[in-house]
Motif scaffolding. Structure first.
Motif, PDB file in Angstrom:
ATOM      1  N   UNK A   1       0.853  -1.189   0.000  1.00 49.31           N
ATOM      2  CA  UNK A   1       0.000   0.000   0.000  1.00 49.31           C
ATOM      3  C   UNK A   1       0.890   1.241   0.000  1.00 49.31           C
ATOM      4  N   UNK A   2       0.254   2.372  -0.252  1.00 45.29           N
ATOM      5  CA  UNK A   2       1.014   3.629  -0.289  1.00 45.29           C
ATOM      6  C   UNK A   2       1.667   3.924   1.067  1.00 45.29           C
ATOM      7  N   UNK A   3       0.999   3.523   2.141  1.00 48.14           N
ATOM      8  CA  UNK A   3       1.462   3.842   3.485  1.00 48.14           C
ATOM      9  C   UNK A   3       2.202   2.671   4.142  1.00 48.14           C
ATOM     10  N   UNK A   4       2.376   1.517   3.444  1.00 46.69           N
ATOM     11  CA  UNK A   4       3.094   0.399   4.037  1.00 46.69           C
ATOM     12  C   UNK A   4       2.633  -0.928   3.476  1.00 46.69           C
ATOM     13  N   UNK A   5       2.703  -1.980   4.325  1.00 48.12           N
ATOM     14  CA  UNK A   5       2.267  -3.321   3.933  1.00 48.12           C
ATOM     15  C   UNK A   5       0.926  -3.629   4.581  1.00 48.12           C
ATOM     16  N   UNK A   6       0.104  -4.392   3.885  1.00 50.58           N
ATOM     17  CA  UNK A   6      -1.168  -4.855   4.441  1.00 50.58           C
ATOM     18  C   UNK A   6      -1.169  -6.381   4.422  1.00 50.58           C
ATOM     19  N   UNK A   7      -1.325  -6.979   5.596  1.00 48.55           N
ATOM     20  CA  UNK A   7      -1.405  -8.432   5.735  1.00 48.55           C
ATOM     21  C   UNK A   7      -2.879  -8.793   5.898  1.00 48.55           C
ATOM     22  N   UNK A   8      -3.377  -9.703   5.066  1.00 48.06           N
ATOM     23  CA  UNK A   8      -4.788 -10.086   5.124  1.00 48.06           C
ATOM     24  C   UNK A   8      -4.909 -11.592   5.296  1.00 48.06           C
ATOM     25  N   UNK A   9      -5.936 -12.001   6.056  1.00 48.21           N
ATOM     26  CA  UNK A   9      -6.223 -13.412   6.315  1.00 48.21           C
ATOM     27  C   UNK A   9      -7.664 -13.666   5.899  1.00 48.21           C
ATOM     28  N   UNK A  10      -7.839 -14.446   4.838  1.00 47.28           N
ATOM     29  CA  UNK A  10      -9.168 -14.753   4.307  1.00 47.28           C
ATOM     30  C   UNK A  10      -9.553 -16.171   4.689  1.00 47.28           C
ATOM     31  N   UNK A  11     -10.817 -16.337   5.092  1.00 44.34           N
ATOM     32  CA  UNK A  11     -11.333 -17.686   5.333  1.00 44.34           C
ATOM     33  C   UNK A  11     -12.720 -17.810   4.724  1.00 44.34           C
ATOM     34  N   UNK A  12     -13.002 -18.972   4.197  1.00 44.50           N
ATOM     35  CA  UNK A  12     -14.344 -19.225   3.678  1.00 44.50           C
ATOM     36  C   UNK A  12     -15.303 -19.340   4.854  1.00 44.50           C
TER      37      UNK A  12
END
Length: 507
Positions: free
Chosen positions: A411-422
């Motif tokens: 992202x412009x302001x840093x890193x984005x860590x995402x955790x997706x689950x069904x």
């Protein structure tokens, strides 16, 4: 009872209305007469100018009087003692090539055939006259006077023009008076309000003081008696108000303390209730199975192992709850400070995913990012804790496809860590509650997965300490939880001496 402002307004407005009426009456009664008198003065002055500019030889086409006629908008007639007209203003129109001698003779006779309706001698042989044409269509005011030798003059102007001018002036004056009357009445209202304002203010302040309200003040302007009275009222009000404010401040502080104590007491009760609820079941289970072991209910080795396994599992849940409570308490109280450093976010995320995946057999956990280094600046241990809590939460609510995806995006302001689950989407009406302690959306599964509703609350506290965004999104087929972390360059990893070259740009 009429107020002081209304009485002042009525007095000023009454004077203005009487004055306006007098002006209108004087205008309507005297303006026409004034116009006629002014016209007579102009005619008399014109005769003096004629005498001064009279030519040596007189003829009907002379232009000696042209400026006098044009300036004063008058007609001049010069005639001899025998009544023969030798000059008239209208004869300036005579053109020998167009008009013949008969036209000239007719016009001169027409000029001299006017009827004299009224006359009044001015001095000597000079007199003022009111003349009318034979058909009565035109009326003139005229001044007849001897010029020199055998020459006489009659200067005149159209009386209808004067009357019309007077009528127009009267109309304009009337409109002006009406407009000015409205303006004056409005001004009188403002003046009345301004003059009565100090009295009204003092009245309002004293009324408030009678009700033990000393916060109002009178605006003091000038140094007259009213201003001195206003100042005395203000001093009295300030002295009493100060005492009242001190009392109110003490009461407010006491009330705030009481409210704070009530809030703390409510939080204590809720905390005790939640902890009691979370500990009640595992304690009851442990007690039941321990009693079964003591009474030798489990007759064989296999059943004793089952009993011991259940006691061990419930003890583990209690231990986990107590540790999370202590951790949350330290975070919220500030006892557990964060220590930021530059670290490889890719490696940290991969290790956490590998560790969680090793103990989860029925759910597919995948990393969607490549192995390229992603350098972040934060408390690495706390970020690992946030990611672990997200993954545990995802495992608890994973349904249908039974898949968990972990990704890192720039992202412009840093890193984005995402955790997706069904699984099912999170309803909007509970979106804010999921970050609260002991909150669980799925009450029926709480004992199965061992969660006690503290994981997301710990995430919220850690991310607030870092000053970074966090949250979730309902996406196709499931839910994606995410958190942001500051970015560093690849060369900003810690050096051998432990120096930290990278800083948080947002701080």
């Amino acid at each position: 009872m009429k107020s002081l402002r209304i009485r002042i307004f009525a007095s000023i407005a009454g004077i203005i209305i009487v004055f306006a009426a007098a002006v209108m009456l004087l205008n309507w009664c005297c303006l026409t007469t004034f116009y006629f008198q002014h016209g007579n003065s102009m005619l008399k002055s014109a005769v003096s100018q004629i005498r001064a500019s009279f030519p040596e030889e007189m003829s009907y086409d002379t232009d000696a009087f042209a400026s006098i006629e044009d300036t004063n908008d008058i007609d001049i007639i010069i005639y001899k003692s025998d009544g023969e007209a030798v000059y008239a203003t209208i004869l300036r129109e005579f053109d020998p090539e167009v008009n013949d001698a008969n036209w000239l003779r007719y016009r001169l006779e027409e000029i001299m055939r006017l009827d004299i309706v009224e006359s009044e001698y001015d001095s000597g042989e000079s007199r003022f006259e009111i003349q009318k044409s034979k058909d009565g269509a035109a009326t003139y005011i005229a001044y007849r006077a001897h010029i020199k030798d055998d020459y006489w003059s009659v200067v005149r102007m159209n009386a209808n023009v004067l009357k019309n001018s007077a009528s127009v002036a009267n109309t304009f004056m009337g409109m002006t008076v009406v407009i000015m009357l409205f303006v004056a009445v409005a001004a009188s209202a403002l003046i009345a309000g301004h003059l009565s304002k100090p009295i009204r203010q003092m009245n309002a302040v004293t009324r408030a003081m009678s009700k033990f309200d000393f916060s109002q003040k009178v605006t003091v302007t000038g140094r007259d008696e009213i201003a001195q009275l206003a100042m005395s009222i203000n001093i009295l009000s300030e002295n009493t108000s100060r005492l009242l404010d001190e009392l109110n401040e003490k009461n407010a502080k006491l009330e705030k303390e009481v409210e704070h104590e009530r809030a703390l007491e409510k939080m204590r009760k809720e905390f005790v209730s939640n902890v009691s609820h979370e500990l009640k079941t595992p304690i009851a289970i442990i007690q039941g199975y321990a009693e079964g072991l003591r009474l030798n209910v489990a007759g064989d080795e296999k059943r004793r192992d089952v009993y011991c396994g259940i006691i061990e599992s419930e003890s583990y849940k209690m231990d986990k709850l107590v540790k999370q409570l202590l951790e949350l308490s330290r975070l919220e109280s500030g006892q557990s400070a964060i220590t930021k450093n530059a670290f490889n976010l890719t490696d940290m995320t991969g290790e956490v995913v590998k560790r969680i995946a090793s103990i989860t057999d029925d759910i597919e956990i995948s990393c969607l990012f490549d192995d390229s280094p992603r350098i972040a600046y934060a408390d690495e241990m706390r970020m690992e804790q946030v990611l672990t809590n997200y993954l545990n939460n995802a495992i608890s609510h994973c349904k249908y496809g039974m898949r968990i995806d972990v990704d890192i995006t720039e992202k412009e302001y840093g890193w984005r860590v995402s955790v997706y689950n069904t699984g099912d989407h999170i309803p909007d009406d509970i979106a804010e509650n999921i970050w609260l302690s002991f909150y669980r959306a799925d009450k029926s599964r709480s004992r199965e997965n061992g969660n006690c509703g503290l994981g997301l609350s710990i995430v919220s506290t850690i991310m607030k300490q870092h000053g970074r965004e966090y949250g979730f999104d309902n996406v196709d087929g499931g839910v994606s939880f995410w958190f942001d972390v500051a970015r560093c360059e690849e060369g900003d990893l810690p050096s051998e001496d432990g120096a930290e070259p990278c800083g948080d740009a947002s701080e």
